[in-house]
Motif scaffolding. Structure first.
Motif, PDB file in Angstrom:
ATOM      1  N   TRP A 152       0.838  -1.201   0.000  1.00 22.92           N
ATOM      2  CA  TRP A 152       0.000   0.000   0.000  1.00 22.92           C
ATOM      3  C   TRP A 152       0.872   1.250   0.000  1.00 22.92           C
ATOM      4  O   TRP A 152       0.612   2.208  -0.743  1.00 22.92           O
ATOM      5  N   VAL A 153       1.922   1.247   0.813  1.00 25.63           N
ATOM      6  CA  VAL A 153       2.863   2.368   0.823  1.00 25.63           C
ATOM      7  C   VAL A 153       3.525   2.508  -0.551  1.00 25.63           C
ATOM      8  O   VAL A 153       3.689   3.615  -1.073  1.00 25.63           O
ATOM      9  N   GLY A 154       3.877   1.369  -1.152  1.00 21.65           N
ATOM     10  CA  GLY A 154       4.521   1.393  -2.466  1.00 21.65           C
ATOM     11  C   GLY A 154       3.654   2.007  -3.553  1.00 21.65           C
ATOM     12  O   GLY A 154       4.148   2.725  -4.423  1.00 21.65           O
ATOM     13  N   THR A 155       2.355   1.737  -3.502  1.00 24.36           N
ATOM     14  CA  THR A 155       1.464   2.310  -4.520  1.00 24.36           C
ATOM     15  C   THR A 155       1.353   3.825  -4.365  1.00 24.36           C
ATOM     16  O   THR A 155       1.124   4.537  -5.350  1.00 24.36           O
ATOM     17  N   ILE A 156       1.524   4.324  -3.150  1.00 20.61           N
ATOM     18  CA  ILE A 156       1.406   5.763  -2.911  1.00 20.61           C
ATOM     19  C   ILE A 156       2.560   6.515  -3.569  1.00 20.61           C
ATOM     20  O   ILE A 156       2.356   7.565  -4.189  1.00 20.61           O
ATOM     21  N   TYR A 157       3.769   5.989  -3.457  1.00 21.95           N
ATOM     22  CA  TYR A 157       4.910   6.727  -4.012  1.00 21.95           C
ATOM     23  C   TYR A 157       5.253   6.343  -5.447  1.00 21.95           C
ATOM     24  O   TYR A 157       6.083   6.993  -6.093  1.00 21.95           O
ATOM     25  N   SER A 158       4.628   5.298  -5.985  1.00 21.93           N
ATOM     26  CA  SER A 158       5.032   4.803  -7.305  1.00 21.93           C
ATOM     27  C   SER A 158       4.797   5.820  -8.412  1.00 21.93           C
ATOM     28  O   SER A 158       5.620   5.949  -9.334  1.00 21.93           O
ATOM     29  N   GLY A 159       3.684   6.562  -8.353  1.00 23.42           N
ATOM     30  CA  GLY A 159       3.346   7.489  -9.425  1.00 23.42           C
ATOM     31  C   GLY A 159       4.368   8.581  -9.603  1.00 23.42           C
ATOM     32  O   GLY A 159       4.886   8.798 -10.707  1.00 23.42           O
ATOM     33  N   PHE A 160       4.671   9.298  -8.525  1.00 29.18           N
ATOM     34  CA  PHE A 160       5.619  10.405  -8.683  1.00 29.18           C
ATOM     35  C   PHE A 160       7.059   9.911  -8.825  1.00 29.18           C
ATOM     36  O   PHE A 160       7.884  10.581  -9.434  1.00 29.18           O
ATOM     37  N   LEU A 161       7.377   8.732  -8.294  1.00 34.60           N
ATOM     38  CA  LEU A 161       8.716   8.185  -8.498  1.00 34.60           C
ATOM     39  C   LEU A 161       8.948   7.903  -9.987  1.00 34.60           C
ATOM     40  O   LEU A 161      10.002   8.232 -10.540  1.00 34.60           O
ATOM     41  N   ALA A 162       7.948   7.303 -10.633  1.00 33.66           N
ATOM     42  CA  ALA A 162       8.066   6.987 -12.060  1.00 33.66           C
ATOM     43  C   ALA A 162       8.097   8.243 -12.915  1.00 33.66           C
ATOM     44  O   ALA A 162       8.715   8.256 -13.987  1.00 33.66           O
ATOM     45  N   GLU A 163       7.447   9.301 -12.458  1.00 36.38           N
ATOM     46  CA  GLU A 163       7.409  10.535 -13.239  1.00 36.38           C
ATOM     47  C   GLU A 163       8.691  11.344 -13.075  1.00 36.38           C
ATOM     48  O   GLU A 163       9.212  11.923 -14.030  1.00 36.38           O
ATOM     49  N   TRP A 167      -5.145  -2.585  -1.944  1.00 39.11           N
ATOM     50  CA  TRP A 167      -4.057  -3.041  -1.077  1.00 39.11           C
ATOM     51  C   TRP A 167      -4.399  -2.882   0.405  1.00 39.11           C
ATOM     52  O   TRP A 167      -4.023  -3.711   1.228  1.00 39.11           O
ATOM     53  N   MET A 168      -5.128  -1.812   0.762  1.00 38.06           N
ATOM     54  CA  MET A 168      -5.481  -1.622   2.167  1.00 38.06           C
ATOM     55  C   MET A 168      -6.449  -2.710   2.631  1.00 38.06           C
ATOM     56  O   MET A 168      -6.301  -3.267   3.730  1.00 38.06           O
ATOM     57  N   ASN A 169      -7.442  -3.026   1.819  1.00 35.66           N
ATOM     58  CA  ASN A 169      -8.362  -4.113   2.176  1.00 35.66           C
ATOM     59  C   ASN A 169      -7.666  -5.465   2.137  1.00 35.66           C
ATOM     60  O   ASN A 169      -7.993  -6.362   2.929  1.00 35.66           O
ATOM     61  N   ASN A 170      -6.709  -5.609   1.237  1.00 39.78           N
ATOM     62  CA  ASN A 170      -5.888  -6.813   1.183  1.00 39.78           C
ATOM     63  C   ASN A 170      -5.161  -7.009   2.517  1.00 39.78           C
ATOM     64  O   ASN A 170      -5.129  -8.113   3.084  1.00 39.78           O
ATOM     65  N   PHE A 171      -4.587  -5.924   3.028  1.00 40.36           N
ATOM     66  CA  PHE A 171      -3.888  -5.955   4.319  1.00 40.36           C
ATOM     67  C   PHE A 171      -4.842  -6.352   5.446  1.00 40.36           C
ATOM     68  O   PHE A 171      -4.512  -7.205   6.290  1.00 40.36           O
ATOM     69  N   ILE A 172      -6.027  -5.759   5.471  1.00 38.20           N
ATOM     70  CA  ILE A 172      -6.982  -6.040   6.551  1.00 38.20           C
ATOM     71  C   ILE A 172      -7.418  -7.505   6.525  1.00 38.20           C
ATOM     72  O   ILE A 172      -7.469  -8.177   7.570  1.00 38.20           O
ATOM     73  N   VAL A 173      -7.725  -8.026   5.329  1.00 38.76           N
ATOM     74  CA  VAL A 173      -8.129  -9.429   5.215  1.00 38.76           C
ATOM     75  C   VAL A 173      -7.018 -10.356   5.691  1.00 38.76           C
ATOM     76  O   VAL A 173      -7.253 -11.316   6.443  1.00 38.76           O
ATOM     77  N   GLY A 174      -5.796 -10.067   5.256  1.00 36.80           N
ATOM     78  CA  GLY A 174      -4.671 -10.904   5.685  1.00 36.80           C
ATOM     79  C   GLY A 174      -4.440 -10.866   7.179  1.00 36.80           C
ATOM     80  O   GLY A 174      -4.038 -11.870   7.782  1.00 36.80           O
TER      81      GLY A 174
END
Length: 567
Positions: free
Chosen positions: A91-102, A462-469
């Motif tokens: 979930w943290v990775g998805t947050i920074y992925s956009g601007f990192l790639a740009e 990803w956040m719901n994925n985390f909660i389910v796990g």
């Protein structure tokens, strides 16, 4: 611009491209070595993502790992943390992925995240020392950051490098690679479980090998990206026009003045101009292209989606669909399948791991119908039928478990019947909510809001994925068969949500979707802006009059004349 005019132009552009490019679809993958290399690269990223989704379920079932972790696998809450910490990192990775790639480019962002991923795997490997659970927690969180970011950047990079005629095939190939990675992880766990024996004689290598095997595709991904080009679209967007054209021609194996290169480069330039002008219109203070503005833009743009009722409806559809996708219970199955099968009366780790391996196979096979028929049947019937099928499977398993869970040895047949229902559940998920949920969150947005809408949907996933796990082990211990009832009722609710609130989007233009969602004019304004840009770069003349080079040259002259008039 009349509704549908943009769609007519897109169709004309597509026909012009097809006349020049020849073969399309999966067969086009093998006609060009560079295209085939990109396809394999897409498979590698998907394989890595899928492998991570499945590998830990088998590790949790191994005797030596449980002995080494002590209370951290005996306590169900702690077990949930060992498993779900990866999803929190993702979930943290998805947050920074956009601007990192740009900011750093898709290419270097992939390299950075591969390094992050490798560091996480190495830390996990140190769990064999006295560090134990601390290494697993830290390593899986860091690995998750890499996985989450790569799961968004690798498909973006491949889509931007691939020719238009194979992008659809790459989407299907990416999904197939993910399920292949899941399948491989299950069967590797099954095999390594025998290292040193399946009982008390089992050695650390039984769980270290599947964890460390993640390094192989990661090293290939990190090493391979060094030899891959920058994305032509990223180069164009950052003012490196000559390099963008040269890279595009090299990827296609054509000269820079070839008509197909002229056409595709003009389309890339038009899209880049569209994105810049959209930002300048909606967020003028963040249109300077600096790193700080790029970072701020992602959060400001996502927040803007909550300011109007039509966009808020799209936000609700994307985030709630992803909520229900995770609460189908699919990742409860993937993360804890051996434990689940043991709870259904299968004796011993070996049999439960074998049954888990079958889960990987049936999910892999179920991917094919989704790729082939989703555009023919539509999203709504597939999602609703999948929800009903999964809900029925859950409730049947709950009924069997409630009746026989206290005496499985006397009801072996009932246990196997429940296992089969779990396999059938996976089939229902594989053709429906697995791929279709992602299709929905990608296509319901106007083009100017699409990157931010997809990021919001992925964040919900990803956040719901985390909660389910996190909660699944405690649920299986505390409410046993009630876990399946909960998942069954939730996915039935998900089916009802789709039936009553989701308008079928199959075959609709962006303007038509605006009518459905009550935001008439947003896509039309986007289309008008794009039409002006197409005229500036010469695409309009090129497509309508059949001469690519002449049209683009005329467009450039028209643009120059417009600038002189304004001066």
């Amino acid at each position: 611009m009349a509704p549908g005019a943009a769609a007519q132009f897109d169709t004309a552009a597509l026909q012009a491209r097809q006349a020049l490019q020849g073969k399309a679809g999966p067969m086009a993958l093998v006609t060009n070595a560079k295209v085939f290399g990109i396809a394999c690269f897409a498979c590698l990223g998907g394989l890595l993502y899928g492998y991570n989704q499945g590998v830990f379920s088998g590790v949790l079932a191994m005797n030596n790992f449980n002995a080494h972790m002590g209370v951290w696998t005996k306590d169900q809450t702690n077990k949930g943390w060992l498993t779900s910490i990866l999803e929190l990192g993702a979930w943290v990775g998805t947050i920074y992925s956009g601007f990192l790639a740009e900011i750093f480019s898709r290419k270097y962002a992939i390299l950075m995240n591969t390094v992050v991923f490798i560091i996480g795997v190495v830390i996990q490997a140190t769990a064999v020392t006295s560090a134990g659970h601390s290494s697993i927690l830290a390593g899986r969180f860091i690995t998750g950051m890499g996985v989450g970011s790569l799961s968004m950047i690798v498909p973006m990079y491949n889509a931007e490098c691939a020719p238009p005629e194979v992008r659809g095939a790459l989407v299907g190939l990416q999904q197939l690679a993910i399920t292949t990675g899941i399948m491989f992880s299950f069967w590797i766990d099954y095999g390594t479980n025998y290292i040193g024996g399946t009982g008390d004689t089992q050695v650390e290598a039984a769980w270290l090998v599947p964890l460390c095997l993640q390094l192989a595709p990661a090293l290939l991904l990190g090493g391979g990206i060094l030899f891959m080009p920058f994305s032509p679209r990223w180069l164009e967007h950052h003012g490196r026009e000559a390099e963008a054209r040269k890279t595009l021609a090299n990827l296609r194996g054509l000269s820079q003045d070839h008509e197909l290169i002229e056409l595709e480069y003009a389309e890339i330039k038009a899209q880049s101009l569209f994105e810049k002008r959209t930002v300048a219109e909606h967020f003028p203070a963040l249109a300077d292209g600096s790193a700080s503005s790029t970072i701020k833009l992602q959060f400001v743009a996502v927040a803007s989606l909550f300011r109007s009722k039509p966009m808020l409806r799209r936000v609700g559809l994307a985030t709630v669909t992803m909520f229900f996708q995770q609460w189908t219970g699919i990742n409860a199955i993937l993360y804890y399948a051996p434990q689940i099968f043991t709870g259904l009366g299968l004796g011993g780790n070996t049999i439960s791991l074998l049954a888990t391996g079958v889960v990987g196979i049936v999910m892999w096979l179920a991917t094919f119908p989704a790729v082939m028929y989703v555009d023919k049947i539509g999203r709504k019937p597939i999602l609703v039928s999948g929800a009903i099928g999964m809900g029925v499977c859950h409730l049947i398993v709950a009924g069997i478990m409630a009746s026989f869970q206290h005496d499985w040895p006397a009801h072996v047949g009932a246990g196997w019947a429940a296992v089969v229902m779990v396999w059938i559940f996976v089939i229902f998920f594989g053709y429906s909510w697995g791929p279709c949920a992602w299709i929905i969150i990608a296509e319901i947005w106007p083009i100017s809001q699409r990157p931010y809408g997809i990021a919001l949907g992925a964040s919900s996933n990803w956040m719901n994925n985390f909660i389910v796990g996190q909660v699944t082990p405690d649920m299986f211990t505390g409410i046993t068969y009630g876990t399946f009832i909960l998942f069954g009722l939730l996915i039935m609710m998900g089916g009802a949500f789709i039936w009553f609130f989701f308008p079928e989007t199959k075959g609709l233009s962006l303007e038509e979707m605006d009518v459905l969602f009550g935001s008439v004019g947003v896509a039309a304004a986007d289309a008008e802006r794009m039409r002006e840009i197409n005229r500036e770069v010469g695409l309009d003349n090129a497509v309508r009059h059949g001469s690519i080079a002449a049209g683009i040259e005329k467009g450039g002259l028209d643009e120059k004349a417009d600038r002189m008039d304004s001066e």
